[in-house]
Design a protein around this motif. Sequence first.
Motif, short mmCIF file in Angstrom:
data_model
loop_
_atom_site.label_atom_id
_atom_site.label_comp_id
_atom_site.label_asym_id
_atom_site.label_seq_id
_atom_site.Cartn_x
_atom_site.Cartn_y
_atom_site.Cartn_z
N GLY A 1 12.80 23.15 0.95
CA GLY A 1 13.07 23.13 2.38
C GLY A 1 11.85 23.60 3.16
O GLY A 1 10.72 23.46 2.71
N ILE B 1 0.88 -1.19 0.00
CA ILE B 1 0.00 0.00 0.00
C ILE B 1 0.90 1.22 0.00
O ILE B 1 1.69 1.43 0.93
CB ILE B 1 -0.94 0.04 1.22
CG1 ILE B 1 -1.59 -1.33 1.46
CG2 ILE B 1 -2.03 1.10 1.02
CD1 ILE B 1 -2.49 -1.37 2.70
N ASP C 1 -6.68 2.91 -5.82
CA ASP C 1 -7.82 2.78 -4.90
C ASP C 1 -7.37 3.17 -3.49
O ASP C 1 -6.17 3.13 -3.18
CB ASP C 1 -8.33 1.32 -4.90
CG ASP C 1 -9.82 1.24 -4.62
OD1 ASP C 1 -10.38 2.22 -4.09
OD2 ASP C 1 -10.42 0.19 -4.92
N GLY D 1 4.66 5.61 -3.40
CA GLY D 1 5.77 6.58 -3.32
C GLY D 1 7.08 5.82 -3.48
O GLY D 1 7.09 4.61 -3.79
N GLY E 1 13.48 10.20 2.95
CA GLY E 1 12.78 9.09 2.30
C GLY E 1 13.34 8.73 0.93
O GLY E 1 13.37 7.56 0.54
#
Length: 412
Positions: A307, A10, A221, A13, A379
Amino acid sequence: MKGNQHVGVIGGGIIGLCTALNLQKEGFKVSIIDRKGIAKECSKGNAGHFATEQVFPLADKHLLPKIPKMLLDPLGPFRIRPRYFLKALPWFLRFIWQMRKQPYAQSTKQLTLLNEHSINAYQTLLREFDLTHLIHLKGSLLVFESTCQDEIEQIKSRFVAHGVPATVLNKSQLNALEPNLSDNITAAIHFETGGHTTDPEALCIALAQVFIEQGGQLIIDDVSRINTGNKLLIKTERSHYEFDKLVIATGAWSKTLANQLGYNVPLDTERGYHLMLPQTNLLNRPVTSAERKFIMTPMASGLRLAGTVEFAGLQAPMNNQRAEILLPHARAILKEHIHPPSKSAWMGFRPSLPDSLPVIGQAPKHSNIFFAFGHHHLGLTHGAITGELITQQITQQPTTIDLSPFCISRFN
Ligand SMILES: Cc1cc2nc3c(=O)[nH]c(=O)nc-3n(C[C@H](O)[C@H](O)[C@H](O)COP(=O)(O)OP(=O)(O)OC[C@H]3O[C@@H](n4cnc5c(N)ncnc54)[C@H](O)[C@@H]3O)c2cc1C
């Protein structure tokens, strides 16, 4: 056996994509479910910097006395919307608690480990699909205007002490690397490792294309409920799906699903902004201003100024001013005349935990559910290594680094 096992990821990204590709490589049947599509949230407009030098957690006791001044400065890097203050308070109390010596050292150690493996993990993943050209390994610069030379040397030594290769450059050495930086800059620290991508969204789309070409399924979804058991039943806005295993990589929105499953997690969002300038050839690598606390990265479509941290939750509309304040900062440290921004401002929701460590690993009470979220300012840097670690854990191989410090149980 693995081919018969269907894993649902799920979140589409960078974290979900890297995890899905690593699982696919191991022979699993994999589906990504995202309510908006590929890289429509934080992974779309970040600064594109593989920031392997950023080994220090944000909860640093030296920050504390600076916060009031930052909050009062309209051009400052940090804002809390007054209406969100009480909601954010528990997060801040935990954040301040993390500033103690031992937790600070623990987060530094774990970030160092993740960072050490992050570029290798990308190279392994991208080499497989002939996509290594999407990462440029030119290092990055931390530039200074008013900090004295002794302090710059001390800052460099702190990085070096944690295994980060770093060199102090004088003005002429800096000029040779980045001739378009203004004379306001007096010195810089050059981090030779790390790199950047000139389009984080394109990187995600390229990964998604490979995933689909190899038989991966993309489902657009919204997941509303997870019913647990031997088989996992996922209820979405429009349908339902069954999986053998599940990875929750829903970034800043992960708290709702984790809570539903019975796990507490003090996740909040540090909203960040970017502004694009049309010039494409001003810089060769990411340049961060130490005093102004923002980054400039050369992108395929222009120079990205990025930033700022804004605490205002997941619902409040974006505040264009937070992006526009980046422009005078860029004008002050670039030599060239800056053309007005070419495109509208962008805002993304960083998924942030008070200890600056992501949650990576198996859910303690559910052997078939795995968490991969909370990667805050890093990330993009930690995408491939997170995917590698989750896959190693699912396939019960030894993990590249010990995952226990990243387990969600640290909050429960
Ligand atoms: C201004 C800015 C600059 C940054 N610069 C850098 C940088 O230079 N280097 C770096 O390493 N990091 C950087 N970051 C941080 C980085 O962008 C994030 O940490 C990273 O994108 C998080 O990735 P993710 O996959 O966890 O989350 P996201 O990219 O937000 O993806 C989460 C996905 O989950 C989906 N989703 C959520 N809930 C559900 C649901 N219930 N059902 C279905 N789908 C759902 C969303 O639609 C979304 O697509 C920056 C961030 C910002 C804001």
